[in-house]
Design a protein around this motif. Structure first.
Motif, mmCIF file in Angstrom:
data_model
loop_
_atom_site.group_PDB
_atom_site.id
_atom_site.type_symbol
_atom_site.label_atom_id
_atom_site.label_comp_id
_atom_site.label_asym_id
_atom_site.label_seq_id
_atom_site.Cartn_x
_atom_site.Cartn_y
_atom_site.Cartn_z
ATOM 1 N N ALA A 64 2.091 3.208 5.359
ATOM 2 C CA ALA A 64 2.690 1.878 5.453
ATOM 3 C C ALA A 64 3.657 1.796 6.636
ATOM 4 C CB ALA A 64 3.404 1.524 4.152
ATOM 5 N N ASP A 67 1.674 1.397 9.691
ATOM 6 C CA ASP A 67 1.186 0.028 9.836
ATOM 7 C C ASP A 67 2.283 -0.921 10.295
ATOM 8 O OD1 ASP A 67 -1.346 0.768 9.122
ATOM 9 O OD2 ASP A 67 -1.216 0.011 7.062
ATOM 10 N N GLU A 117 -1.159 -13.301 12.649
ATOM 11 C CA GLU A 117 -1.920 -12.195 12.041
ATOM 12 C C GLU A 117 -1.118 -10.897 12.085
ATOM 13 O OE1 GLU A 117 -4.878 -10.304 10.039
ATOM 14 O OE2 GLU A 117 -4.751 -12.452 10.448
ATOM 15 N N LEU A 120 1.665 -11.138 9.505
ATOM 16 C CA LEU A 120 1.097 -11.014 8.166
ATOM 17 C C LEU A 120 0.754 -9.560 7.859
ATOM 18 C CD1 LEU A 120 0.141 -12.502 5.632
ATOM 19 C CD2 LEU A 120 -2.088 -12.767 6.744
ATOM 20 N N THR A 121 0.206 -8.858 8.833
ATOM 21 C CA THR A 121 -0.125 -7.441 8.650
ATOM 22 C C THR A 121 1.138 -6.617 8.423
ATOM 23 O OG1 THR A 121 -2.075 -7.696 10.050
ATOM 24 C CG2 THR A 121 -1.283 -5.459 9.699
ATOM 25 N N LYS A 122 2.192 -6.897 9.177
ATOM 26 C CA LYS A 122 3.455 -6.183 8.990
ATOM 27 C C LYS A 122 4.058 -6.475 7.619
ATOM 28 C CE LYS A 122 4.898 -5.524 13.747
ATOM 29 N NZ LYS A 122 5.933 -5.735 14.761
ATOM 30 N N GLN A 123 3.947 -7.724 7.169
ATOM 31 C CA GLN A 123 4.477 -8.088 5.851
ATOM 32 C C GLN A 123 3.715 -7.353 4.749
ATOM 33 O OE1 GLN A 123 7.215 -9.851 5.412
ATOM 34 N NE2 GLN A 123 7.079 -9.435 3.243
ATOM 35 N N ARG A 124 2.405 -7.259 4.885
ATOM 36 C CA ARG A 124 1.605 -6.511 3.905
ATOM 37 C C ARG A 124 1.978 -5.036 3.915
ATOM 38 N NH1 ARG A 124 -3.984 -9.338 5.532
ATOM 39 N NH2 ARG A 124 -3.794 -11.197 4.251
ATOM 40 N N ALA A 125 2.212 -4.482 5.104
ATOM 41 C CA ALA A 125 2.597 -3.076 5.203
ATOM 42 C C ALA A 125 3.963 -2.842 4.566
ATOM 43 C CB ALA A 125 2.603 -2.628 6.667
ATOM 44 N N ASN A 127 5.241 -4.588 2.098
ATOM 45 C CA ASN A 127 4.989 -4.681 0.662
ATOM 46 C C ASN A 127 4.387 -3.368 0.148
ATOM 47 O OD1 ASN A 127 4.614 -5.613 -1.911
ATOM 48 N ND2 ASN A 127 2.931 -6.976 -1.411
ATOM 49 N N SER A 128 3.458 -2.817 0.896
ATOM 50 C CA SER A 128 2.846 -1.542 0.522
ATOM 51 C C SER A 128 3.875 -0.409 0.542
ATOM 52 C CB SER A 128 1.699 -1.224 1.487
ATOM 53 O OG SER A 128 1.153 0.032 1.228
ATOM 54 N N LYS A 131 5.927 -0.559 -2.641
ATOM 55 C CA LYS A 131 5.142 -0.042 -3.765
ATOM 56 C C LYS A 131 5.019 1.473 -3.694
ATOM 57 C CE LYS A 131 2.357 -4.205 -4.256
ATOM 58 N NZ LYS A 131 1.008 -4.783 -4.072
#
Length: 154
Positions: A64, A67, A117, A120-125, A127-128, A131
């Motif tokens: 993460a 990413d 994009e 959004l990819t950084k935000q998902r990373a 979040n990951s 977790k």
């Protein structure tokens, strides 16, 4: 990993059967050794499971972070973007059904899409990553607690 999940219950069943056989023999010393063996195996299984969870969480956290630092993704080139039928510079509107966009306007839209994009990819990373920290923080105290229960050889 799925083989390991199948083996662990099998080992526990074998140990339970062995302890039951020892109990039926009526030998008190054998029963005590069987119970001690089951406790030891239980502690080692807990140590193994929590260690694997912590290692998995650490690997996921590292991925993460990678990413976040260098977001993956395929971004089509501006030329490919321009050639798509819906972006060929023609945006129909009620007033002008054949309104065309200049290359500068298309480039601005393209840059905005690419930046969106990436964010959004950084935000998902991110979040990951959060977790993944859960997979480290939750099992680690359990691992440390059970590690203290292991008898150290003299």
């Amino acid at each position: 990993m799925s083989i390991l999940i199948g083996i662990v219950p099998l080992i526990l069943i074998i140990l339970i059967i062995a302890s039951v056989i020892g109990i039926k023999k009526g030998n008190e010393e054998s029963v005590e050794r069987g119970n001690e063996m089951i406790k030891t195996v239980y502690v080692y299984l807990i140590l193994f499971a929590t260690l694997m969870m912590t290692i998995g969480g650490t690997v996921a956290a590292f991925m993460a972070v990678a990413d976040i630092v260098a977001p993956p993704g395929y971004y089509q080139s501006f030329e490919q973007y321009k050639m798509q039928p819906q972006y060929k510079g023609e945006i129909p509107t009620p007033a002008n059904p054949t309104q065309t966009l200049s290359d500068a306007e298309l480039k601005e839209q393209y840059d905005r899409i690419v930046n969106d994009e990436r964010s959004l990819t950084k935000q998902r990373a991110l979040n990951s990553l959060i977790k993944s920290f859960g997979w480290i923080i939750v099992p680690l105290p359990i691992f440390l607690f059970f590690q203290r229960k292991v008898k150290q050889p003299v």
